[in-house]
Design a protein around this motif. Structure first.
Motif, short mmCIF file in Angstrom:
data_model
loop_
_atom_site.label_atom_id
_atom_site.label_comp_id
_atom_site.label_asym_id
_atom_site.label_seq_id
_atom_site.Cartn_x
_atom_site.Cartn_y
_atom_site.Cartn_z
N LEU A 1 0.87 -1.18 0.00
CA LEU A 1 0.00 0.00 0.00
C LEU A 1 0.90 1.22 0.00
N GLY A 2 0.67 2.14 -0.93
CA GLY A 2 1.45 3.37 -0.96
C GLY A 2 0.53 4.55 -0.66
N PHE A 3 0.94 5.39 0.27
CA PHE A 3 0.13 6.57 0.61
C PHE A 3 0.92 7.83 0.28
N GLY A 4 0.19 8.85 -0.16
CA GLY A 4 0.82 10.13 -0.45
C GLY A 4 0.92 10.37 -1.94
N ALA A 5 1.40 11.57 -2.27
CA ALA A 5 1.47 11.98 -3.68
C ALA A 5 2.41 11.07 -4.46
N GLY A 6 1.90 10.55 -5.56
CA GLY A 6 2.72 9.74 -6.45
C GLY A 6 3.07 8.36 -5.92
N ALA A 7 2.48 7.97 -4.81
CA ALA A 7 2.83 6.67 -4.24
C ALA A 7 2.13 5.54 -5.00
N TYR A 8 2.84 4.44 -5.14
CA TYR A 8 2.30 3.27 -5.85
C TYR A 8 1.77 2.25 -4.86
N SER A 9 0.67 1.63 -5.25
CA SER A 9 0.13 0.53 -4.47
C SER A 9 -0.04 -0.66 -5.39
N CYS A 10 0.00 -1.84 -4.79
CA CYS A 10 -0.27 -3.04 -5.58
C CYS A 10 -1.13 -3.94 -4.72
N LEU A 11 -2.33 -4.22 -5.22
CA LEU A 11 -3.30 -4.92 -4.40
C LEU A 11 -4.18 -5.77 -5.31
N ASN A 12 -4.30 -7.03 -4.99
CA ASN A 12 -5.19 -7.93 -5.74
C ASN A 12 -5.01 -7.81 -7.27
N ASN A 13 -3.78 -7.93 -7.71
CA ASN A 13 -3.47 -7.91 -9.13
C ASN A 13 -3.79 -6.59 -9.83
N ARG A 14 -3.88 -5.55 -9.03
CA ARG A 14 -4.00 -4.23 -9.63
C ARG A 14 -2.88 -3.37 -9.07
N ARG A 15 -2.26 -2.58 -9.95
CA ARG A 15 -1.25 -1.64 -9.46
C ARG A 15 -1.75 -0.25 -9.81
N PHE A 16 -1.70 0.65 -8.86
CA PHE A 16 -2.16 2.02 -9.16
C PHE A 16 -1.28 3.03 -8.46
#
Lengths: 369, 599
Positions: A254-269
């Motif tokens: 889990l990425g929080f904040g401006a421009g942070a990346y998250s990857c969860l359940n086969n989705r990256r955003f």
């Protein structure tokens, strides 16, 4: 695992292409409020959090009070593991014993110092804001404040740097006996002042052969002292960075904040990059997602292989085959035949790069995407 | 029916950029053949490629009505000709459709090789020649010198040469009057059996084949059953007409007239340039000069993306409808995959075809080194024609190889004679003669193997002479020479696309030059690459490309794994754009380098 991004810096380094901004201090409290809101909004108490990483930018720019608010929020809305690793990135010029003691009290148990070089001339060139002397004392301050897990970041392949100079830097870092060393090759990214200067021909970086030799002596020299566990990372046994290992092992984050990346359940955003837009989006009651990518099986397989190859121990073929229900050896038969014959890849039950392969890892990894 | 005495059929002979198209435009304008509104620069060059390159590829005709000073109205047919050595045969047939030609020479540049060749063709066809010195408005114009060059170099009397500036319109009316005065009217017999010369044809997807003809004897009209003498094809005339310049249907075309013809024919292969059209069932003698056009230059065309092979086949099938001089057959290369061996009239024809395929059919193509057709006398006395190095017989299995030779005619300012002679000697040329046409112009004749010409000879000639020299050539037949096959190996594997048939004297130097060039072009890769040149299995040169030493982004990219994956994918795609030959990735320029390497 959680990543918290701080997009603020006192100044921009010559090579930096990260999502950071200078002179936006007035925004810091709003930004923190947005972070807290985002962390809460995305809460999921089922998620077990074993690592937290505060990176930037410069997380200390937020101030201890804000860091404490964020930390409290994380602990309140997520199941944080008892043995959690909580890393803090910091610049040498910012640390002092009392500040670091406070950070330690907040739960930070790993400090990553952006030292980059022990040569004042190089530090000036890189537009860092500290001296070599300050770097050493920052390290000692960290120890005094109780941090027993301290990483030192170094960069090699700097303009004008000789192989000998780099060897001296390695000696200096080993003499300090940090628990972890990250030794990155300077990468020249478009849009940076460094890129422009090189393009104009004002400066030049060491040639391929010298960069290769710097990498080789890094591996040889540090391997004698540390566990070389990833292309650029070395640690005393048990002090490997668990947060980064999770990326390389293809776990969710889990990425929080401006421009942070998250990857969860086969989705990256990823979130909106500009801090003011990020803040606005969060306060308008929505999420701050700027782009989402669905990770197909093909993509996840490719990523598992190239991320796995970054690890010095590589990966077990059966692990990947079971995860993706495929015959890896058959699928890449010709590729691994060539790579093994060329002594770039060991492809037995475990696939891992050879010492030679590690130097051309991108070329090898690109065969699998 | 127009009286033959009121008809004039002419063409314009000129070197590229000497003002042929501009003069043609002025003639059309001043006779109101085309209104100013419809006038676009260089009306006759209708293909985009023609306008861009400033050359004429297809012949065109246009009818001009001119009210002459003698009070009579004349019908003139301007038959524009392609202006390149590749199309010599087409030029000669267009000229054969005329009684005269305007010889346009640039007042500053003087006589060029292409002019010489076309003037000879015109003289062979008994044409009346009217010298026109163009661009006399230029400050550097030197009409006196140019007049001398026309007389000495071409043997054409230039005493009454017209002084013209097609650009300003100066002297254009004089040109029209001179055409009437000096070019004889057609002298066919309108009452005898039909004989019409095909000087060009084109394919129209709606109307089928449109044939451009000059009626020599008799007449032709819709409903008539006609026969092509060479191909034997019989068909019925659907429409005849004139070009003014658009197609204007007419009741008939009679002796002396120039126009178009539409029948039910759908294939250009049945309406060959130079063929004679007669009325079916009538016995007439064929018009002289018909020849079967044979390809002179060959090369392999391969889609860079192997998946485009079916599209390439389809495109070639379509292109050949309009360009029957093109020939092709499927070919396989271990290095390049599936493609076609194509035959062309010459290098320009090759370039045009490749460009049209890429432009009009959106194909990305790789062309192998051009080669010529060699004749091999095998031990059993059989003769085998080969156009591809891969067909080269094993040493010992043949007694002799012959290659086509040409006679090159080069015109140059005297300063460059030395470097031209050196170039020609390097290309195995034999000097035939050399002649000063004026103090500023030398004519040099060399006999050269055509195979040497197709390897960037023209580019070399141009760069050695700052663009001043001009070249033309004619085929003079086959000669026995000493040829070997030169192979290039990458990491031990012979790469067929790099093979070439070369003179044994030059094989060693060429092999060395080629391996050096490839070492520069092929990027470092994960493995060391050996580049070798071999003749008959014997290695004669070797270069090594060391393996890549460092290629890794070591910085930590945190959660942005997608970006890293995309970068890796891009790296892989970059590799894919190169041709994979065994374990070696070869960039496309490498295949082109084979053409450019000088020994």
């Amino acid at each position: 695992m959680i990543y918290v991004h701080t997009p603020f810096c006192a100044s921009k380094c010559i090579y930096c292409d990260f999502n950071t901004y200078v002179g936006r201090e007035e925004m810091i409290d709003d930004y923190t409020a947005a972070l807290v809101k985002e962390i809460r909004a995305r809460s999921d108490s089922r998620l077990k959090i074993s690592t937290i990483y505060f990176g930037g930018g410069n997380p200390l720019k937020l101030g201890v009070v804000n860091l404490s608010r964020i930390m409290r929020t994380v602990r309140k809305y997520y199941s944080v593991d008892k043995n959690v690793e909580i890393s803090l990135e910091a610049n040498p010029e910012d640390v002092n014993t009392s500040l670091l003691t406070e950070c330690s009290d907040l739960g930070f148990n790993r400090l990553s110092l952006g030292i980059q070089s022990f040569d004042d001339k190089k530090l000036i060139f890189l537009r860092r804001r500290h001296t070599a002397k300050e770097a050493v004392s920052a390290y000692n301050v960290a120890l005094e404040a109780g941090f027993d897990n301290v990483n030192i970041d170094l960069i090699f392949g700097l303009p004008g740097q000789s192989v000998e100079e780099w060897r001296r830097e390695l000696k200096q870092v080993v003499a300090l006996e940090p628990s972890h060393v990250s030794a990155y090759g300077l990468s020249v990214e478009p849009g940076t002042p460094l890129y422009a200067a090189i393009k104009k021909g004002n400066i030049s970086i060491p040639d391929e052969e010298n960069q290769a030799r710097m990498m080789e002596i890094t591996h040889n020299y540090l391997s004698g002292v540390y566990h070389h566990y990833e292309i650029s990372n070395f640690a005393r046994c048990g002090f490997e960075c668990r947060h980064n290992l999770n990326y390389w092992l293809g776990r969710d984050y889990l990425g929080f904040g401006a421009g942070a990346y998250s990857c969860l359940n086969n989705r990256r955003f990823c979130n909106i990059f500009k801090p003011e837009s990020y803040i606005r989006a969060i306060f308008n009651g929505g999420d701050a997602i700027a782009a989402t990518e669905t990770l197909t099986k093909e993509i996840r397989l490719a990523e598992s292989i190239f991320l796995g190859l970054r690890l010095v121990d590589g990966f077990r073929v059966t692990d990947i085959e079971e995860k993706f229900h495929c015959d890896l050896r058959k699928r890449y038969e010709l590729v691994i035949e060539r790579l093994s014959a060329g002594n770039l890849l060991e492809a037995d039950k475990v696939w891992r790069l050879t010492d030679r392969g590690r130097l051309v890892a991108d070329a090898v990894m690109s065969e699998f995407v | 029916m127009i009286k033959e005495s009121l008809i004039r059929n002419f063409s314009i002979i000129a070197h590229i950029d000497h003002g042929k198209s501009t003069l043609a435009d002025r003639l059309l304008e001043s006779t109101h053949t085309i209104s100013n509104r419809d006038m676009k620069a260089q009306v006759l060059d209708s293909m985009d490629l023609e306008r861009e390159r400033g050359i004429t590829i297809k012949a065109q005709a246009v009818r001009i009505q001119y009210d002459a000073k003698d009070g009579r109205t004349y019908t003139m047919n301007l038959i524009d000709t392609p202006g390149h050595v590749d199309f010599t045969y087409e030029v000669s047939r267009s000229l054969a459709a005329c009684e005269g030609a305007l010889l346009v020479v640039d007042a500053a540049q003087g006589v060029e090789a292409q002019t010489v060749a076309n003037v000879y063709l015109a003289l062979e066809n008994d044409l009346a020649i009217i010298p026109v010195i163009n661009k006399i408005d230029l400050p550097s114009a030197d009409p006196k010198r140019v007049t001398k060059e026309i007389e000495d170099g071409l043997g054409v009397s230039a005493e009454n040469a017209l002084m013209v500036s097609a650009k300003t319109g100066l002297g254009v009316v004089d040109v029209l009057e001179a055409i009437i005065k000096h070019i004889p009217p057609p002298a066919g017999d309108p009452d005898s059996g039909l004989r019409a010369l095909i000087f060009d044809s084109m394919y129209d997807q709606y109307r089928g084949v449109i044939v451009f003809i000059r009626v020599v004897d008799g007449h032709i009209k819709p409903g008539m059953k006609i026969k092509m003498l060479a191909t034997g094809k019989v068909s019925e005339v659907e429409e005849v007409g004139v070009l003014s310049p658009g197609m204007q249907p007419a009741d008939e075309l009679a002796a002396g007239e120039v126009g178009y013809l539409i029948t039910g024919i759908k294939a250009l292969t049945e309406t060959k340039v130079g063929d004679t059209i007669t009325e079916a069932g009538q016995q007439v003698r064929a018009l002289p000069g018909y020849e079967e056009v044979k390809p002179m230059v060959y090369c392999g065309l391969y889609p860079i993306d192997g998946g485009q092979y079916p599209e390439l086949r389809e495109a070639l099938d379509k292109l050949i409808l309009n360009d029957p001089a093109l020939s092709f057959q499927p070919e396989t290369s271990t290095a390049l995959g599936f493609g076609f061996r194509c035959g062309f009239l010459g290098l320009l024809h090759l370039e045009i075809v490749k460009e049209r395929l890429e432009r009009e059919y959106q194909l990305e193509l790789l062309a192998t080194a051009p080669s010529v057709a060699y004749r091999v006398r095998l031990n059993n006395n059989e003769t085998k024609v080969i156009s591809n190095p891969s067909e080269f017989p094993n040493p010992g299995s043949f007694t002799q190889i012959e290659e086509p030779f040409i006679r090159a005619n080069i015109l140059t300012p005297p300063d460059f004679v030395g470097s031209i002679m050196k170039l020609c000697q390097d290309r195995r040329g034999e000097l035939e003669d050399m002649q000063y046409l004026s103090e500023k112009r030398v004519q040099i004749n060399y006999n050269l193997p055509l195979g040497e010409i197709v390897m960037d000879f023209y580019d070399q000639l141009k760069s050695n002479t700052k663009g001043y020299a001009s070249l033309d050539y004619e085929y003079i037949g086959y000669r026995a020479t000493n040829l070997v096959k030169l192979d290039i190996l990458l990491s031990g594997e012979p790469i067929d696309a790099f093979s070439a048939i070369v003179s044994s004297d030059k094989a060693y130097n060429r092999g060395k030059a080629l391996t050096e060039k490839l070492r520069e072009i092929i990027p470092r890769q994960m493995f060391e690459i050996a580049i070798q040149a071999a003749i008959g299995g014997k290695i004669i040169a070797r270069e090594t490309i060391k393996a890549k030493r460092k290629d890794v982004t070591s910085k930590c990219y945190g959660g942005d794994i997608s970006r890293k994956r995309k970068l890796l994918a891009k790296q892989k795609a970059g590799k894919k754009r190169m041709k994979q030959v065994g374990s070696v990735s070869v960039p496309q320029e490498a295949f082109l380098a084979v053409l450019k390497v000088s020994e």
